[in-house]
Design a protein around this motif. Sequence first.
Motif, mmCIF file in Angstrom:
data_model
loop_
_atom_site.group_PDB
_atom_site.id
_atom_site.type_symbol
_atom_site.label_atom_id
_atom_site.label_comp_id
_atom_site.label_asym_id
_atom_site.label_seq_id
_atom_site.Cartn_x
_atom_site.Cartn_y
_atom_site.Cartn_z
ATOM 1 N N MET A 117 0.834 -1.172 0.000
ATOM 2 C CA MET A 117 0.000 0.000 0.000
ATOM 3 C C MET A 117 0.886 1.244 0.000
ATOM 4 O O MET A 117 1.933 1.268 0.637
ATOM 5 C CB MET A 117 -0.904 -0.003 1.231
ATOM 6 C CG MET A 117 -1.719 1.269 1.393
ATOM 7 S SD MET A 117 -2.900 1.250 2.736
ATOM 8 C CE MET A 117 -4.046 0.027 2.153
ATOM 9 N N GLU A 118 0.450 2.259 -0.693
ATOM 10 C CA GLU A 118 1.139 3.541 -0.705
ATOM 11 C C GLU A 118 0.980 4.221 0.656
ATOM 12 O O GLU A 118 -0.055 4.097 1.316
ATOM 13 C CB GLU A 118 0.564 4.448 -1.794
ATOM 14 C CG GLU A 118 0.776 3.929 -3.203
ATOM 15 C CD GLU A 118 2.243 3.934 -3.603
ATOM 16 O OE1 GLU A 118 2.972 4.877 -3.225
ATOM 17 O OE2 GLU A 118 2.662 2.995 -4.291
ATOM 18 N N VAL A 119 2.003 4.927 1.075
ATOM 19 C CA VAL A 119 1.982 5.620 2.361
ATOM 20 C C VAL A 119 0.807 6.589 2.438
ATOM 21 O O VAL A 119 0.100 6.647 3.451
ATOM 22 C CB VAL A 119 3.326 6.324 2.632
ATOM 23 C CG1 VAL A 119 3.220 7.309 3.789
ATOM 24 C CG2 VAL A 119 4.408 5.284 2.904
ATOM 25 N N LYS A 120 0.560 7.350 1.387
ATOM 26 C CA LYS A 120 -0.542 8.323 1.385
ATOM 27 C C LYS A 120 -1.873 7.623 1.638
ATOM 28 O O LYS A 120 -2.702 8.115 2.416
ATOM 29 C CB LYS A 120 -0.565 9.075 0.054
ATOM 30 C CG LYS A 120 -1.790 9.931 -0.174
ATOM 31 C CD LYS A 120 -1.817 11.158 0.728
ATOM 32 C CE LYS A 120 -2.893 12.138 0.330
ATOM 33 N NZ LYS A 120 -4.136 12.055 1.049
ATOM 34 N N SER A 121 -2.105 6.481 1.025
ATOM 35 C CA SER A 121 -3.347 5.730 1.235
ATOM 36 C C SER A 121 -3.457 5.252 2.680
ATOM 37 O O SER A 121 -4.531 5.315 3.290
ATOM 38 C CB SER A 121 -3.418 4.534 0.290
ATOM 39 O OG SER A 121 -3.420 4.958 -1.049
ATOM 40 N N ALA A 122 -2.344 4.772 3.232
ATOM 41 C CA ALA A 122 -2.347 4.310 4.625
ATOM 42 C C ALA A 122 -2.648 5.464 5.576
ATOM 43 O O ALA A 122 -3.404 5.302 6.542
ATOM 44 C CB ALA A 122 -1.000 3.677 4.969
ATOM 45 N N LEU A 123 -2.065 6.629 5.306
ATOM 46 C CA LEU A 123 -2.340 7.798 6.150
ATOM 47 C C LEU A 123 -3.824 8.147 6.124
ATOM 48 O O LEU A 123 -4.429 8.407 7.169
ATOM 49 C CB LEU A 123 -1.512 8.997 5.685
ATOM 50 C CG LEU A 123 -0.011 8.903 5.887
ATOM 51 C CD1 LEU A 123 0.696 10.062 5.205
ATOM 52 C CD2 LEU A 123 0.335 8.843 7.368
ATOM 53 N N ASP A 124 -4.424 8.125 4.948
ATOM 54 C CA ASP A 124 -5.853 8.425 4.831
ATOM 55 C C ASP A 124 -6.694 7.419 5.627
ATOM 56 O O ASP A 124 -7.637 7.804 6.317
ATOM 57 C CB ASP A 124 -6.291 8.427 3.366
ATOM 58 C CG ASP A 124 -5.720 9.596 2.577
ATOM 59 O OD1 ASP A 124 -5.259 10.579 3.199
ATOM 60 O OD2 ASP A 124 -5.736 9.512 1.336
ATOM 61 N N LEU A 125 -6.333 6.141 5.542
ATOM 62 C CA LEU A 125 -7.084 5.111 6.269
ATOM 63 C C LEU A 125 -6.973 5.290 7.778
ATOM 64 O O LEU A 125 -7.977 5.258 8.497
ATOM 65 C CB LEU A 125 -6.575 3.713 5.883
ATOM 66 C CG LEU A 125 -6.883 3.230 4.474
ATOM 67 C CD1 LEU A 125 -6.161 1.913 4.212
ATOM 68 C CD2 LEU A 125 -8.375 3.075 4.258
ATOM 69 N N VAL A 126 -5.759 5.481 8.261
ATOM 70 C CA VAL A 126 -5.549 5.593 9.711
ATOM 71 C C VAL A 126 -6.180 6.870 10.254
ATOM 72 O O VAL A 126 -6.825 6.851 11.306
ATOM 73 C CB VAL A 126 -4.045 5.515 10.065
ATOM 74 C CG1 VAL A 126 -3.827 5.812 11.545
ATOM 75 C CG2 VAL A 126 -3.496 4.143 9.708
ATOM 76 N N ASN A 127 -6.035 7.959 9.538
ATOM 77 C CA ASN A 127 -6.581 9.229 10.021
ATOM 78 C C ASN A 127 -8.111 9.263 9.990
ATOM 79 O O ASN A 127 -8.710 10.182 10.544
ATOM 80 C CB ASN A 127 -5.976 10.399 9.252
ATOM 81 C CG ASN A 127 -4.537 10.648 9.662
ATOM 82 O OD1 ASN A 127 -4.179 10.550 10.830
ATOM 83 N ND2 ASN A 127 -3.698 10.954 8.693
ATOM 84 N N ALA A 128 -8.751 8.274 9.385
ATOM 85 C CA ALA A 128 -10.210 8.186 9.361
ATOM 86 C C ALA A 128 -10.767 7.293 10.471
ATOM 87 O O ALA A 128 -11.986 7.187 10.628
ATOM 88 C CB ALA A 128 -10.679 7.675 8.001
ATOM 89 N N ILE A 129 -9.901 6.656 11.250
ATOM 90 C CA ILE A 129 -10.352 5.728 12.297
ATOM 91 C C ILE A 129 -10.908 6.509 13.488
ATOM 92 O O ILE A 129 -10.336 7.504 13.911
ATOM 93 C CB ILE A 129 -9.186 4.836 12.774
ATOM 94 C CG1 ILE A 129 -8.712 3.932 11.630
ATOM 95 C CG2 ILE A 129 -9.595 3.998 13.981
ATOM 96 C CD1 ILE A 129 -7.424 3.173 11.954
ATOM 97 N N ILE A 130 -12.020 6.007 14.028
ATOM 98 C CA ILE A 130 -12.553 6.522 15.288
ATOM 99 C C ILE A 130 -12.631 5.372 16.277
ATOM 100 O O ILE A 130 -12.766 4.204 15.899
ATOM 101 C CB ILE A 130 -13.933 7.196 15.120
ATOM 102 C CG1 ILE A 130 -14.944 6.241 14.490
ATOM 103 C CG2 ILE A 130 -13.804 8.465 14.299
ATOM 104 C CD1 ILE A 130 -16.353 6.787 14.433
#
Length: 128
Positions: free
Chosen positions: A1-14
């Motif tokens: 996975m691309e780092v940018k995609s991983a950042l988007d996924l993690v930053n969307a977690i609640i």
Amino acid sequence: MEVKSALDLVNAIIYKPGWRISAEDHTRRFEGAIVVRIDYPARASERDEAPDYEREINTYATFPLIVADCDDVGIYRRIVDKLIAIETHEIREFFRIQPTRWAPFHPHRIDGMKRWGDPDGDLQFGIA
């Protein structure tokens, strides 16, 4: 996975109220990696605070996460594993025995780490 995609996924977690999960690019240090920070409310767990633990503190845990070979579910699972580790850490701090309020598994004490079977300690924690 691309780092940018991983950042988007993690930053969307609640998670729980008052908990915040965030991530930043960590590729300057590790290829294909992010660094995750979990901020959460806690209570001061010193012996003299027991059993009421009235004093509130804000704390956090950080850890690197190599995402190059992950998919979205793999990242979510690794975050959940870290949430379990944080909750376990807190349990070990607050688990005490009367009348002395001894904490046999306290994660900040060498004897507590050894009794728990974790002589190297756990996540990196701090006070926010």
